[in-house]
Design a protein around this motif. Structure first.
Motif, PDB file in Angstrom:
ATOM      1  N   SER A   1       8.164 -73.958 -34.264  1.00  0.00           N
ATOM      2  CA  SER A   1       9.469 -74.615 -34.310  1.00  0.00           C
ATOM      3  C   SER A   1      10.583 -73.671 -33.892  1.00  0.00           C
ATOM      4  O   SER A   1      11.503 -74.062 -33.159  1.00  0.00           O
ATOM      5  CB  SER A   1       9.739 -75.159 -35.718  1.00  0.00           C
ATOM      6  N   VAL A   2      10.507 -72.423 -34.323  1.00  0.00           N
ATOM      7  CA  VAL A   2      11.501 -71.418 -33.913  1.00  0.00           C
ATOM      8  C   VAL A   2      11.435 -71.220 -32.402  1.00  0.00           C
ATOM      9  O   VAL A   2      12.461 -71.123 -31.720  1.00  0.00           O
ATOM     10  CB  VAL A   2      11.283 -70.082 -34.668  1.00  0.00           C
TER      11      VAL A   2
ATOM     12  N   THR B   1      18.807 -69.174 -40.937  1.00  0.00           N
ATOM     13  CA  THR B   1      19.114 -70.316 -41.800  1.00  0.00           C
ATOM     14  C   THR B   1      18.206 -71.491 -41.465  1.00  0.00           C
ATOM     15  O   THR B   1      17.678 -72.164 -42.359  1.00  0.00           O
ATOM     16  CB  THR B   1      20.595 -70.717 -41.655  1.00  0.00           C
ATOM     17  N   PHE B   2      18.001 -71.736 -40.169  1.00  0.00           N
ATOM     18  CA  PHE B   2      17.084 -72.809 -39.757  1.00  0.00           C
ATOM     19  C   PHE B   2      15.678 -72.536 -40.280  1.00  0.00           C
ATOM     20  O   PHE B   2      15.035 -73.414 -40.855  1.00  0.00           O
ATOM     21  CB  PHE B   2      17.059 -72.928 -38.228  1.00  0.00           C
ATOM     22  N   LYS B   3      15.214 -71.314 -40.097  1.00  0.00           N
ATOM     23  CA  LYS B   3      13.856 -70.956 -40.521  1.00  0.00           C
ATOM     24  C   LYS B   3      13.700 -71.131 -42.033  1.00  0.00           C
ATOM     25  O   LYS B   3      12.697 -71.683 -42.500  1.00  0.00           O
ATOM     26  CB  LYS B   3      13.568 -69.513 -40.104  1.00  0.00           C
TER      27      LYS B   3
ATOM     28  N   LEU C   1      13.490 -74.826 -42.907  1.00  0.00           N
ATOM     29  CA  LEU C   1      12.189 -75.391 -42.556  1.00  0.00           C
ATOM     30  C   LEU C   1      11.105 -74.926 -43.527  1.00  0.00           C
ATOM     31  O   LEU C   1      10.259 -75.724 -43.955  1.00  0.00           O
ATOM     32  CB  LEU C   1      11.828 -74.997 -41.119  1.00  0.00           C
TER      33      LEU C   1
ATOM     34  N   LEU D   1      14.147 -81.647 -38.044  1.00  0.00           N
ATOM     35  CA  LEU D   1      14.829 -80.393 -38.384  1.00  0.00           C
ATOM     36  C   LEU D   1      14.930 -79.484 -37.163  1.00  0.00           C
ATOM     37  O   LEU D   1      15.984 -78.891 -36.895  1.00  0.00           O
ATOM     38  CB  LEU D   1      14.095 -79.667 -39.512  1.00  0.00           C
ATOM     39  N   THR D   2      13.852 -79.382 -36.411  1.00  0.00           N
ATOM     40  CA  THR D   2      13.826 -78.487 -35.254  1.00  0.00           C
ATOM     41  C   THR D   2      14.793 -78.944 -34.175  1.00  0.00           C
ATOM     42  O   THR D   2      15.651 -78.179 -33.723  1.00  0.00           O
ATOM     43  CB  THR D   2      12.397 -78.395 -34.675  1.00  0.00           C
TER      44      THR D   2
ATOM     45  N   ARG E   1      13.015 -74.210 -30.649  1.00  0.00           N
ATOM     46  CA  ARG E   1      14.473 -74.132 -30.814  1.00  0.00           C
ATOM     47  C   ARG E   1      15.069 -73.107 -29.854  1.00  0.00           C
ATOM     48  O   ARG E   1      16.083 -73.357 -29.210  1.00  0.00           O
ATOM     49  CB  ARG E   1      14.801 -73.769 -32.270  1.00  0.00           C
TER      50      ARG E   1
ATOM     51  N   GLU F   1      22.154 -67.860 -37.763  1.00  0.00           N
ATOM     52  CA  GLU F   1      21.875 -69.273 -37.488  1.00  0.00           C
ATOM     53  C   GLU F   1      20.373 -69.562 -37.448  1.00  0.00           C
ATOM     54  O   GLU F   1      19.897 -70.517 -38.057  1.00  0.00           O
ATOM     55  CB  GLU F   1      22.525 -69.627 -36.147  1.00  0.00           C
ATOM     56  N   GLU F   2      19.623 -68.725 -36.739  1.00  0.00           N
ATOM     57  CA  GLU F   2      18.172 -68.940 -36.665  1.00  0.00           C
ATOM     58  C   GLU F   2      17.516 -68.709 -38.016  1.00  0.00           C
ATOM     59  O   GLU F   2      16.610 -69.442 -38.409  1.00  0.00           O
ATOM     60  CB  GLU F   2      17.543 -68.023 -35.615  1.00  0.00           C
TER      61      GLU F   2
ATOM     62  N   SER G   1      18.567 -79.085 -35.390  1.00  0.00           N
ATOM     63  CA  SER G   1      19.166 -77.751 -35.424  1.00  0.00           C
ATOM     64  C   SER G   1      19.433 -77.232 -34.014  1.00  0.00           C
ATOM     65  O   SER G   1      20.507 -76.703 -33.722  1.00  0.00           O
ATOM     66  CB  SER G   1      18.233 -76.792 -36.171  1.00  0.00           C
TER      67      SER G   1
END
Length: 197
Positions: free
Chosen positions: A87-88, A185-187, A190, A141-142, A91, A182-183, A145
């Motif tokens: 997912s990372v 926080t997304f990780k 998830l 989410l992926t 993104r 930012e990344e 974001s």
């Protein structure tokens, strides 16, 4: 206008040229003429591969997703870790092409992801009734974001607009307490979503 009998350029090369035009100038600047000029050919040459601009844009959306580096499983890492890493990567691929990101919504190539979804679902050590909830949640989410971040970057805006901390004290505390970028926080979001299962 009919298609030329022989392709002068490859479909992949034309798609990459289109993505380069969008990366530099935005979606509105894309035309078959602009792509042809970048390739050093005439616009009718592109009709061998694409019926119209929409078909070219669909291929650009596909290319963005295909550029995501699929991480190789390491050791005995759990499937959740693999899903987060993938997912990372997806993104990051979308963010490399922030001006083209809206194409992911308009021409979402889900058919390209079906085999990958099937592969990952086979590894979920959870009741099958939860599989679609996980798949949908990870996907939303992926891409959610990625698209929000891409729009901020494409428009040169901060992801979190300036605000008066006295008027919004709880938000100010949350922003100040978050040490992640930012990344990150997304990780973290998830990972917490997946840990709930």
């Amino acid at each position: 206008m009919g298609r030329p009998q022989k392709p002068i350029i490859s479909k992949e090369r034309a798609t990459r040229a289109a993505l380069e035009v969008i990366d530099m100038q935005g979606i509105d600047a894309l035309s078959l003429d602009a792509v042809a000029k970048k390739l050093g050919v005439r616009a009718p040459s592109l009709y061998y591969h694409f019926r119209n601009k929409a078909e070219l844009l669909s291929e650009v959306a596909r290319l963005i997703l295909m550029e995501a580096a699929v991480p190789m499983p390491e050791g005995t890492a759990h499937w959740r870790e693999h899903v987060v890493a993938l997912s990372v990567s997806v993104r990051r691929s979308v963010l490399r092409h922030a001006k083209a990101a809206p194409l992911i919504l308009q021409f979402f190539p889900r058919h390209l992801l079906l085999a990958a979804y099937d592969n990952w679902l086979a590894h979920y050590d959870l009741p099958v009734e939860q599989h679609m909830v996980i798949m949908e949640g990870v996907e939303k989410l992926t891409f959610g974001s990625a698209l929000f971040a891409a729009m901020s970057r494409a428009q040169n805006l901060d992801p979190m607009p300036e605000f008066d901390p006295r008027r919004l004290p709880h938000l100010a505390q949350a922003v100040q307490a978050n040490a992640l970028d930012e990344e990150g926080t997304f990780k973290a979001a998830l990972e917490r979503f997946l840990a709930a299962f």
